[in-house]
Write a protein that holds these residues in place. Structure first.
Motif, PDB file in Angstrom:
ATOM      1  N   VAL A 157      49.479  -2.182   2.756  1.00  0.00           N
ATOM      2  CA  VAL A 157      48.766  -0.917   2.957  1.00  0.00           C
ATOM      3  C   VAL A 157      49.595   0.162   3.644  1.00  0.00           C
ATOM      4  CG1 VAL A 157      46.529  -2.085   3.033  1.00  0.00           C
ATOM      5  CG2 VAL A 157      47.774  -1.682   5.162  1.00  0.00           C
ATOM      6  N   ASP A 158      50.769  -0.194   4.166  1.00  0.00           N
ATOM      7  CA  ASP A 158      51.503   0.789   4.969  1.00  0.00           C
ATOM      8  C   ASP A 158      52.888   1.138   4.436  1.00  0.00           C
ATOM      9  OD1 ASP A 158      52.712  -1.644   5.462  1.00  0.00           O
ATOM     10  OD2 ASP A 158      52.747  -1.427   7.648  1.00  0.00           O
ATOM     11  N   ASN A 159      53.211   0.692   3.224  1.00  0.00           N
ATOM     12  CA  ASN A 159      54.558   0.920   2.698  1.00  0.00           C
ATOM     13  C   ASN A 159      54.890   2.387   2.482  1.00  0.00           C
ATOM     14  OD1 ASN A 159      56.082  -1.673   2.148  1.00  0.00           O
ATOM     15  ND2 ASN A 159      54.100  -2.156   1.241  1.00  0.00           N
ATOM     16  N   ALA A 160      53.943   3.155   1.962  1.00  0.00           N
ATOM     17  CA  ALA A 160      54.225   4.568   1.710  1.00  0.00           C
ATOM     18  C   ALA A 160      54.561   5.298   3.010  1.00  0.00           C
ATOM     19  CB  ALA A 160      53.033   5.229   1.009  1.00  0.00           C
ATOM     20  N   ASP A 161      53.834   4.990   4.069  1.00  0.00           N
ATOM     21  CA  ASP A 161      54.111   5.615   5.367  1.00  0.00           C
ATOM     22  C   ASP A 161      55.462   5.168   5.915  1.00  0.00           C
ATOM     23  OD1 ASP A 161      51.692   6.955   5.343  1.00  0.00           O
ATOM     24  OD2 ASP A 161      50.646   5.421   6.497  1.00  0.00           O
ATOM     25  N   ARG A 162      55.766   3.884   5.794  1.00  0.00           N
ATOM     26  CA  ARG A 162      57.056   3.377   6.275  1.00  0.00           C
ATOM     27  C   ARG A 162      58.209   3.989   5.504  1.00  0.00           C
ATOM     28  NH1 ARG A 162      56.171  -2.508   4.985  1.00  0.00           N
ATOM     29  NH2 ARG A 162      58.373  -2.736   5.585  1.00  0.00           N
ATOM     30  N   LEU A 163      58.053   4.102   4.199  1.00  0.00           N
ATOM     31  CA  LEU A 163      59.109   4.684   3.376  1.00  0.00           C
ATOM     32  C   LEU A 163      59.257   6.179   3.636  1.00  0.00           C
ATOM     33  CD1 LEU A 163      61.213   4.283   1.157  1.00  0.00           C
ATOM     34  CD2 LEU A 163      59.388   4.636  -0.534  1.00  0.00           C
ATOM     35  N   ALA A 164      58.142   6.871   3.813  1.00  0.00           N
ATOM     36  CA  ALA A 164      58.190   8.312   4.095  1.00  0.00           C
ATOM     37  C   ALA A 164      58.948   8.595   5.381  1.00  0.00           C
ATOM     38  CB  ALA A 164      56.770   8.869   4.181  1.00  0.00           C
ATOM     39  N   GLU A 165      58.772   7.726   6.359  1.00  0.00           N
ATOM     40  CA  GLU A 165      59.477   7.913   7.630  1.00  0.00           C
ATOM     41  C   GLU A 165      60.986   7.764   7.453  1.00  0.00           C
ATOM     42  OE1 GLU A 165      59.428   6.143  12.211  1.00  0.00           O
ATOM     43  OE2 GLU A 165      57.875   5.568  10.776  1.00  0.00           O
ATOM     44  N   VAL A 173      55.740  10.431   0.418  1.00  0.00           N
ATOM     45  CA  VAL A 173      55.735   9.330  -0.538  1.00  0.00           C
ATOM     46  C   VAL A 173      54.282   9.087  -0.939  1.00  0.00           C
ATOM     47  CG1 VAL A 173      56.200   6.879  -0.913  1.00  0.00           C
ATOM     48  CG2 VAL A 173      57.804   8.266   0.424  1.00  0.00           C
ATOM     49  N   VAL A 174      54.015   9.069  -2.221  1.00  0.00           N
ATOM     50  CA  VAL A 174      52.647   8.922  -2.715  1.00  0.00           C
ATOM     51  C   VAL A 174      52.334   7.438  -2.896  1.00  0.00           C
ATOM     52  CG1 VAL A 174      51.005   9.509  -4.537  1.00  0.00           C
ATOM     53  CG2 VAL A 174      52.843  11.122  -3.929  1.00  0.00           C
ATOM     54  N   PRO A 175      51.309   6.923  -2.204  1.00  0.00           N
ATOM     55  CA  PRO A 175      50.919   5.514  -2.398  1.00  0.00           C
ATOM     56  C   PRO A 175      50.203   5.336  -3.726  1.00  0.00           C
ATOM     57  CG  PRO A 175      49.394   6.582  -0.894  1.00  0.00           C
ATOM     58  CD  PRO A 175      50.459   7.606  -1.204  1.00  0.00           C
ATOM     59  N   VAL A 176      50.506   4.233  -4.395  1.00  0.00           N
ATOM     60  CA  VAL A 176      49.887   3.927  -5.678  1.00  0.00           C
ATOM     61  C   VAL A 176      49.357   2.501  -5.644  1.00  0.00           C
ATOM     62  CG1 VAL A 176      50.223   3.765  -8.181  1.00  0.00           C
ATOM     63  CG2 VAL A 176      51.513   5.468  -6.855  1.00  0.00           C
ATOM     64  N   VAL A 177      48.105   2.335  -6.029  1.00  0.00           N
ATOM     65  CA  VAL A 177      47.517   1.002  -6.141  1.00  0.00           C
ATOM     66  C   VAL A 177      47.764   0.510  -7.561  1.00  0.00           C
ATOM     67  CG1 VAL A 177      45.466  -0.408  -5.760  1.00  0.00           C
ATOM     68  CG2 VAL A 177      45.727   1.757  -4.547  1.00  0.00           C
ATOM     69  N   VAL A 178      48.350  -0.674  -7.669  1.00  0.00           N
ATOM     70  CA  VAL A 178      48.751  -1.229  -8.962  1.00  0.00           C
ATOM     71  C   VAL A 178      47.894  -2.442  -9.285  1.00  0.00           C
ATOM     72  CG1 VAL A 178      50.653  -2.235 -10.289  1.00  0.00           C
ATOM     73  CG2 VAL A 178      51.124  -0.458  -8.590  1.00  0.00           C
ATOM     74  N   TYR A 179      47.309  -2.436 -10.485  1.00  0.00           N
ATOM     75  CA  TYR A 179      46.533  -3.584 -10.952  1.00  0.00           C
ATOM     76  C   TYR A 179      47.158  -4.081 -12.252  1.00  0.00           C
ATOM     77  CZ  TYR A 179      43.010  -1.697  -7.734  1.00  0.00           C
ATOM     78  OH  TYR A 179      42.353  -1.225  -6.626  1.00  0.00           O
ATOM     79  N   ALA A 180      48.192  -4.896 -12.144  1.00  0.00           N
ATOM     80  CA  ALA A 180      48.882  -5.385 -13.333  1.00  0.00           C
ATOM     81  C   ALA A 180      49.284  -6.832 -13.144  1.00  0.00           C
ATOM     82  CB  ALA A 180      50.115  -4.534 -13.623  1.00  0.00           C
ATOM     83  N   ALA A 181      49.019  -7.652 -14.135  1.00  0.00           N
ATOM     84  CA  ALA A 181      49.481  -9.042 -14.147  1.00  0.00           C
ATOM     85  C   ALA A 181      50.689  -9.110 -15.070  1.00  0.00           C
ATOM     86  CB  ALA A 181      48.384  -9.969 -14.631  1.00  0.00           C
ATOM     87  N   VAL A 182      51.863  -9.176 -14.483  1.00  0.00           N
ATOM     88  CA  VAL A 182      53.104  -9.199 -15.256  1.00  0.00           C
ATOM     89  C   VAL A 182      54.030 -10.254 -14.663  1.00  0.00           C
ATOM     90  CG1 VAL A 182      53.035  -6.813 -16.072  1.00  0.00           C
ATOM     91  CG2 VAL A 182      53.995  -7.302 -13.818  1.00  0.00           C
ATOM     92  N   ALA A 183      54.975 -10.703 -15.474  1.00  0.00           N
ATOM     93  CA  ALA A 183      55.936 -11.705 -15.023  1.00  0.00           C
ATOM     94  C   ALA A 183      57.235 -11.518 -15.787  1.00  0.00           C
ATOM     95  CB  ALA A 183      55.390 -13.111 -15.241  1.00  0.00           C
ATOM     96  N   MET A 184      58.291 -12.111 -15.267  1.00  0.00           N
ATOM     97  CA  MET A 184      59.584 -12.074 -15.929  1.00  0.00           C
ATOM     98  C   MET A 184      59.966 -13.485 -16.354  1.00  0.00           C
ATOM     99  SD  MET A 184      61.778  -9.273 -13.722  1.00  0.00           S
ATOM    100  CE  MET A 184      63.303  -9.898 -14.432  1.00  0.00           C
ATOM    101  N   LEU A 201      46.577   6.701  -7.985  1.00  0.00           N
ATOM    102  CA  LEU A 201      47.504   7.453  -7.143  1.00  0.00           C
ATOM    103  C   LEU A 201      46.769   8.103  -5.984  1.00  0.00           C
ATOM    104  CD1 LEU A 201      48.944   7.272 -10.006  1.00  0.00           C
ATOM    105  CD2 LEU A 201      50.122   9.383  -9.347  1.00  0.00           C
ATOM    106  N   GLY A 202      47.380   8.052  -4.812  1.00  0.00           N
ATOM    107  CA  GLY A 202      46.852   8.775  -3.677  1.00  0.00           C
ATOM    108  C   GLY A 202      46.944  10.278  -3.907  1.00  0.00           C
ATOM    109  N   ALA A 203      46.168  11.031  -3.160  1.00  0.00           N
ATOM    110  CA  ALA A 203      46.133  12.476  -3.329  1.00  0.00           C
ATOM    111  C   ALA A 203      47.439  13.121  -2.879  1.00  0.00           C
ATOM    112  CB  ALA A 203      44.966  13.069  -2.531  1.00  0.00           C
ATOM    113  N   SER A 204      47.940  14.044  -3.672  1.00  0.00           N
ATOM    114  CA  SER A 204      49.113  14.847  -3.334  1.00  0.00           C
ATOM    115  C   SER A 204      49.138  16.044  -4.270  1.00  0.00           C
ATOM    116  CB  SER A 204      50.409  14.036  -3.483  1.00  0.00           C
ATOM    117  OG  SER A 204      50.755  13.895  -4.840  1.00  0.00           O
TER     118      SER A 204
END
Length: 304
Positions: free
Chosen positions: A104-112, A118-129, A145-148
């Motif tokens: 929940v706090d990556n966008a804030d940590r990266l922005a600092e 940095v715009v936070p994005v919630v991802v709902y994807a089931a993917v694999a490599m 996407l968060g508001a910006s």
């Protein structure tokens, strides 16, 4: 548009593939084996509709970001600051950065670290490599996407590329909701090496998942976050909608890589301590995954 994927694992490669297919100039920055496979044979995208190979640029070098107009930051939560520091000196002043990460706090940590929005994005994807240069889509793919000031235009860009994308009115609540679901399932799947559906056949597992969810709800409430009333139901439904899937944490452990336990159940444990809340099951899952991870920590920047 010139688009770069920083930390191109399964999640980053999937969205990179869709954007490349839509005609954007996409550069994937990732691990050596993945990059080399893409350079030699292209990026293979496998979905329920079939398999296709897309030509995208791939690099291990951070300088590949320098011309990017849009960066999808898909690095594991454990490496947010490290990867951000590498990016800071090469990013264009006008580049837009999105965080497509768990927690929940990556966008804030990266922005600092980057000293920019940095715009936070919630991802709902089931993917694999399944292997280097190959990404397989199992289901989902929605982005919130968060508001910006740029979110509306980016939503259109993603929609034009065939993605289900929206702007979230309460991105914090959505990030917390996903966090709780991840706390309930990821570590259990990782410890047992079982897919979600098989876990529900274990006597007492349902009750344990509900206990983890309840502990997380109490912490969220103490932090001023309102979670959906039907969260418990949504959490249990993962065992049906993603029955054959193992968690990303399980995949990390199988590859002897460090996962995101510190930013999932570990985050809940730290917040609970601040608010003097007991979260014994979250704490137990945290300690057990730490024990499994000990001895095979990977120092490379990990990709989602």
């Amino acid at each position: 548009m010139q688009i770069a994927i920083m930390g191109a694992g399964a999640v980053g490669s999937y969205y990179g593939a869709l954007l490349a297919r839509a005609g954007h100039a996409v550069t994937l920055i990732g691990r050596a084996a993945h990059v080399e496979a893409i350079q030699s044979n292209g990026l293979t995208l496998e979905t329920s509709s079939g398999r296709e190979t897309l030509r995208v640029t791939a690099s291990q070098e951070i300088d590949a970001l320098k011309d990017a107009e849009l960066v999808l930051f898909c690095v594991k939560s454990t490496d947010t600051e490290t990867a951000g520091a590498l990016m800071a000196s090469v990013l264009s002043d006008t580049a837009v950065v999105l965080s497509l990460q768990n927690g929940v706090d990556n966008a804030d940590r990266l922005a600092e670290v980057l000293d920019r929005e940095v715009v936070p994005v919630v991802v709902y994807a089931a993917v694999a490599m399944p292997g280097p240069g190959h990404v397989r889509h199992h289901g989902g793919g929605e982005l919130a996407l968060g508001a910006s000031t740029v979110s509306a235009s980016l939503v259109r860009l993603f929609q034009d590329a065939g993605m289900a994308a929206t702007t979230a009115d309460d991105v914090t609540g959505m990030l917390w909701t996903k966090l709780v679901i991840n706390c309930a399932w990821n570590a259990v799947s990782a410890i047992t090496r079982q897919p979600y559906g098989a876990l529900m056949a274990i006597d007492g597992l349902r009750e344990m998942v509900m206990t983890v969810t309840g502990e997380c709800r109490a912490v969220a409430q103490a932090c001023g976050v309102v979670l959906p009333e039907d969260l418990e139901h949504s959490t249990l439904m993962i065992a049906e909608t993603m029955a054959g899937q193992r968690s990303s944490m399980a995949q990390d452990l199988a590859r002897k890589r460090q996962g995101e336990i510190e930013h999932l159940n570990g985050f809940i444990v730290r917040k609970a301590k601040v608010h003097d809340i007991d979260v014994p099951v979250n704490h137990s899952l945290l300690v057990l995954v730490r024990a499994l991870e000990q001895g095979h920590r990977n120092v490379d920047i990990a990709c989602r």
